[in-house]
Design a protein around this motif. Structure first.
Motif, PDB file in Angstrom:
ATOM      1  N   GLY A 255       0.801  -1.217   0.000  1.00 56.37           N
ATOM      2  CA  GLY A 255       0.000   0.000   0.000  1.00 56.37           C
ATOM      3  C   GLY A 255       0.834   1.266   0.000  1.00 56.37           C
ATOM      4  O   GLY A 255       0.345   2.334   0.378  1.00 56.37           O
ATOM      5  N   SER A 256       2.089   1.152  -0.410  1.00 59.48           N
ATOM      6  CA  SER A 256       2.987   2.308  -0.465  1.00 59.48           C
ATOM      7  C   SER A 256       3.026   3.088   0.842  1.00 59.48           C
ATOM      8  O   SER A 256       2.770   4.302   0.853  1.00 59.48           O
ATOM      9  N   PRO A 257       3.309   2.430   1.939  1.00 62.15           N
ATOM     10  CA  PRO A 257       3.342   3.114   3.227  1.00 62.15           C
ATOM     11  C   PRO A 257       4.455   4.154   3.285  1.00 62.15           C
ATOM     12  O   PRO A 257       5.561   3.873   2.830  1.00 62.15           O
ATOM     13  N   PRO A 258       4.157   5.331   3.811  1.00 61.37           N
ATOM     14  CA  PRO A 258       5.192   6.369   3.953  1.00 61.37           C
ATOM     15  C   PRO A 258       6.224   5.921   4.978  1.00 61.37           C
ATOM     16  O   PRO A 258       5.963   5.003   5.765  1.00 61.37           O
ATOM     17  N   PRO A 259       7.396   6.557   4.968  1.00 59.01           N
ATOM     18  CA  PRO A 259       8.423   6.195   5.936  1.00 59.01           C
ATOM     19  C   PRO A 259       7.909   6.388   7.361  1.00 59.01           C
ATOM     20  O   PRO A 259       7.156   7.321   7.626  1.00 59.01           O
ATOM     21  N   THR A 260       8.306   5.505   8.252  1.00 59.45           N
ATOM     22  CA  THR A 260       7.886   5.631   9.642  1.00 59.45           C
ATOM     23  C   THR A 260       8.603   6.802  10.297  1.00 59.45           C
ATOM     24  O   THR A 260       9.634   7.269   9.808  1.00 59.45           O
ATOM     25  N   ALA A 261       8.051   7.269  11.401  1.00 54.09           N
ATOM     26  CA  ALA A 261       8.680   8.368  12.140  1.00 54.09           C
ATOM     27  C   ALA A 261      10.085   7.969  12.571  1.00 54.09           C
ATOM     28  O   ALA A 261      11.007   8.783  12.570  1.00 54.09           O
ATOM     29  N   GLU A 262      10.224   6.717  12.884  1.00 56.85           N
ATOM     30  CA  GLU A 262      11.543   6.219  13.305  1.00 56.85           C
ATOM     31  C   GLU A 262      12.552   6.308  12.174  1.00 56.85           C
ATOM     32  O   GLU A 262      13.700   6.715  12.361  1.00 56.85           O
ATOM     33  N   GLU A 263      12.082   5.944  10.971  1.00 53.69           N
ATOM     34  CA  GLU A 263      12.979   6.021   9.815  1.00 53.69           C
ATOM     35  C   GLU A 263      13.338   7.464   9.491  1.00 53.69           C
ATOM     36  O   GLU A 263      14.479   7.780   9.162  1.00 53.69           O
ATOM     37  N   LEU A 264      12.355   8.337   9.578  1.00 55.85           N
ATOM     38  CA  LEU A 264      12.608   9.742   9.289  1.00 55.85           C
ATOM     39  C   LEU A 264      13.597  10.339  10.283  1.00 55.85           C
ATOM     40  O   LEU A 264      14.438  11.156   9.920  1.00 55.85           O
ATOM     41  N   ALA A 265      13.489   9.923  11.532  1.00 60.78           N
ATOM     42  CA  ALA A 265      14.355  10.476  12.572  1.00 60.78           C
ATOM     43  C   ALA A 265      15.819  10.123  12.322  1.00 60.78           C
ATOM     44  O   ALA A 265      16.720  10.848  12.734  1.00 60.78           O
ATOM     45  N   LYS A 266      16.044   9.010  11.634  1.00 58.62           N
ATOM     46  CA  LYS A 266      17.426   8.586  11.409  1.00 58.62           C
ATOM     47  C   LYS A 266      18.099   9.358  10.278  1.00 58.62           C
ATOM     48  O   LYS A 266      19.310   9.261  10.114  1.00 58.62           O
ATOM     49  N   LYS A 267      17.313  10.089   9.523  1.00 63.51           N
ATOM     50  CA  LYS A 267      17.859  10.715   8.320  1.00 63.51           C
ATOM     51  C   LYS A 267      18.882  11.801   8.598  1.00 63.51           C
ATOM     52  O   LYS A 267      20.024  11.715   8.215  1.00 63.51           O
ATOM     53  N   LYS A 268      18.483  12.878   9.261  1.00 58.29           N
ATOM     54  CA  LYS A 268      19.434  13.917   9.649  1.00 58.29           C
ATOM     55  C   LYS A 268      20.281  14.422   8.487  1.00 58.29           C
ATOM     56  O   LYS A 268      21.442  14.043   8.328  1.00 58.29           O
ATOM     57  N   VAL A 269      19.741  15.280   7.691  1.00 55.93           N
ATOM     58  CA  VAL A 269      20.480  15.805   6.548  1.00 55.93           C
ATOM     59  C   VAL A 269      21.566  16.781   7.004  1.00 55.93           C
ATOM     60  O   VAL A 269      21.338  17.609   7.876  1.00 55.93           O
ATOM     61  N   GLN A 270      22.730  16.651   6.421  1.00 59.33           N
ATOM     62  CA  GLN A 270      23.824  17.546   6.751  1.00 59.33           C
ATOM     63  C   GLN A 270      23.559  18.969   6.299  1.00 59.33           C
ATOM     64  O   GLN A 270      23.085  19.208   5.209  1.00 59.33           O
ATOM     65  N   LYS A 271      23.918  19.907   7.172  1.00 64.00           N
ATOM     66  CA  LYS A 271      23.867  21.305   6.780  1.00 64.00           C
ATOM     67  C   LYS A 271      25.081  21.621   5.907  1.00 64.00           C
ATOM     68  O   LYS A 271      26.081  20.910   5.932  1.00 64.00           O
ATOM     69  N   PHE A 272      24.963  22.672   5.151  1.00 70.46           N
ATOM     70  CA  PHE A 272      26.124  23.132   4.385  1.00 70.46           C
ATOM     71  C   PHE A 272      26.390  24.614   4.643  1.00 70.46           C
ATOM     72  O   PHE A 272      27.499  25.008   4.993  1.00 70.46           O
ATOM     73  N   ALA A 273      25.361  25.428   4.473  1.00 69.74           N
ATOM     74  CA  ALA A 273      25.520  26.869   4.682  1.00 69.74           C
ATOM     75  C   ALA A 273      26.052  27.149   6.083  1.00 69.74           C
ATOM     76  O   ALA A 273      25.477  26.717   7.068  1.00 69.74           O
ATOM     77  N   GLY A 274      27.147  27.864   6.132  1.00 70.73           N
ATOM     78  CA  GLY A 274      27.689  28.270   7.417  1.00 70.73           C
ATOM     79  C   GLY A 274      28.624  27.263   8.068  1.00 70.73           C
ATOM     80  O   GLY A 274      29.201  27.545   9.118  1.00 70.73           O
ATOM     81  N   THR A 275      28.789  26.097   7.447  1.00 66.40           N
ATOM     82  CA  THR A 275      29.676  25.101   8.045  1.00 66.40           C
ATOM     83  C   THR A 275      31.119  25.290   7.584  1.00 66.40           C
ATOM     84  O   THR A 275      31.396  26.016   6.622  1.00 66.40           O
ATOM     85  N   ASP A 276      32.026  24.595   8.267  1.00 64.70           N
ATOM     86  CA  ASP A 276      33.425  24.629   7.854  1.00 64.70           C
ATOM     87  C   ASP A 276      33.587  24.153   6.414  1.00 64.70           C
ATOM     88  O   ASP A 276      34.487  24.600   5.701  1.00 64.70           O
ATOM     89  N   ARG A 277      32.731  23.240   6.005  1.00 66.27           N
ATOM     90  CA  ARG A 277      32.836  22.742   4.636  1.00 66.27           C
ATOM     91  C   ARG A 277      32.640  23.857   3.629  1.00 66.27           C
ATOM     92  O   ARG A 277      33.329  23.923   2.614  1.00 66.27           O
ATOM     93  N   GLN A 278      31.691  24.741   3.919  1.00 69.22           N
ATOM     94  CA  GLN A 278      31.487  25.859   2.999  1.00 69.22           C
ATOM     95  C   GLN A 278      32.706  26.782   2.992  1.00 69.22           C
ATOM     96  O   GLN A 278      33.145  27.234   1.934  1.00 69.22           O
ATOM     97  N   VAL A 279      33.246  27.065   4.172  1.00 72.21           N
ATOM     98  CA  VAL A 279      34.386  27.970   4.262  1.00 72.21           C
ATOM     99  C   VAL A 279      35.603  27.368   3.563  1.00 72.21           C
ATOM    100  O   VAL A 279      36.325  28.048   2.823  1.00 72.21           O
TER     101      VAL A 279
END
Length: 297
Positions: A218-242
């Motif tokens: 039934g094409s279930p959306p990702p669970t809250a638990e799965e979403l919580a594990k994602k954690k996308v990396q920031k870029f703006a303002g990080t050392d990587r940008q500098v």
DNA sequence: AAGCCGGGGAG
DNA sequence: CTCCCAGGCTT
């Protein structure tokens, strides 16, 4: 957690191969006769960089450095400039070390053995198998972010790929057909890149939708638990940008640059110093006798 | 296992 | 703005 789904995978293999035959992108390194060096180059460049951005750079490199021996003689500065904005310039440095090892320990020939490949700088679990498979036709499982995602969905019935893990290798190995392993792996990756995409899969176009465990559920959306594990990396303002801003200055400079030219790229003194220091530590920049900054010779 | 390492383009 | 991208290395 998710209930195991029984999927008749063998019937999906020819379906997938047929789809691939019709929809395969004409990537430059897929042209017949591409050397193992060309394959290795394409794989390393494609680590965390979309293939659309890789292709023009790959063509330049293959013309300029057609084999490991030619590339091994380039200077880090040349290589970093040619790498341009592909991102993660440490990959370019490792590629240089990699070519030098290929010359010194493998007689200038890209090895075909997975363990030999794994021993090369910048070559990890994915790249080693990709080269063994796509350059040499070895029937080894190739597991990248696309394959993980497609298998999770079509076989396990779950949406997200989750964290990369070696433990997924046996599962994919079990799916590998005895024949056409390389073709099959390429097709799986292509399906993930074009159809079974990360956030909005185009299930209407998917050749596997009839057998897909996720669709069947039934094409279930990702669970809250799965979403919580994602954690996308920031870029703006990080050392990587500098770091990226500083590297851009060094790549574009004809001559070594004074501190003042670096200081203007970022207002925060502490962060800018930290970024510059880390670049020096990583061997991505160096200071000459006059105290000026430049790409490493 | 988690954090870090670039940069661009799609949504 | 957030998210992702043919990952690898260090801790």
């Amino acid at each position: 957690m998710g209930m195991p789904m029984i999927v008749d995978w063998p019937t999906m293999v020819p379906t997938l191969l047929t789809w691939f035959h019709l929809h395969e992108r004409p990537l430059a390194w897929r042209e017949p006769g591409t050397s193992a060096w060309g394959i290795l180059l394409s794989e390393v460049m494609s680590q965390q960089t979309p293939v659309s951005r890789v292709e023009p750079v790959w063509r330049e490199w293959m013309e300029r450095w057609p084999d490991p021996a030619a590339f091994a003689q380039a200077s880090p500065a040349e290589v970093l400039r040619a790498w341009g904005k592909l991102g993660y310039p440490r990959r370019a440095l490792r590629l240089l070390e990699c070519a030098q090892v290929i010359v010194s320990r493998h007689d200038g020939r890209v090895p075909d053995d997975v363990d030999d490949l794994l021993a090369l700088p910048g070559v990890g679990d994915y790249t080693a198998r990709a080269v063994a498979c796509f350059a040499y036709g070895h029937n080894v499982p190739v597991v990248d972010t696309n394959v993980r995602r497609v298998v999770r969905r079509a076989v396990e019935g779950r949406f997200l790929a989750g964290t990369a893990s070696k433990s997924e290798l046996p599962a994919v190995a079990g799916l590998l057909p005895a024949e056409d392993g390389p073709r099959f792996s390429a097709a799986l990756m292509e399906l993930g890149a074009l159809v079974c995409t990360a956030t909005s899969p185009r299930c209407g176009e998917c050749p596997l939708r009839k057998e897909c465990a996720w669709v069947a559920a039934g094409s279930p959306p990702p669970t809250a638990e799965e979403l919580a594990k994602k954690k996308v990396q920031k870029f703006a303002g990080t050392d990587r940008q500098v770091r990226g801003l500083i590297m851009d200055v060094l790549r574009g400079a004809e001559a070594p640059v004074p501190q003042s030219e670096i200081d203007v790229v970022w207002p925060d003194d502490v962060q800018r110093s930290r970024a510059l220091f880390s670049l020096l530590a990583d061997g991505l920049a160096e200071q000459d006798d006059a105290g000026l900054f430049r790409l490493p010779r």
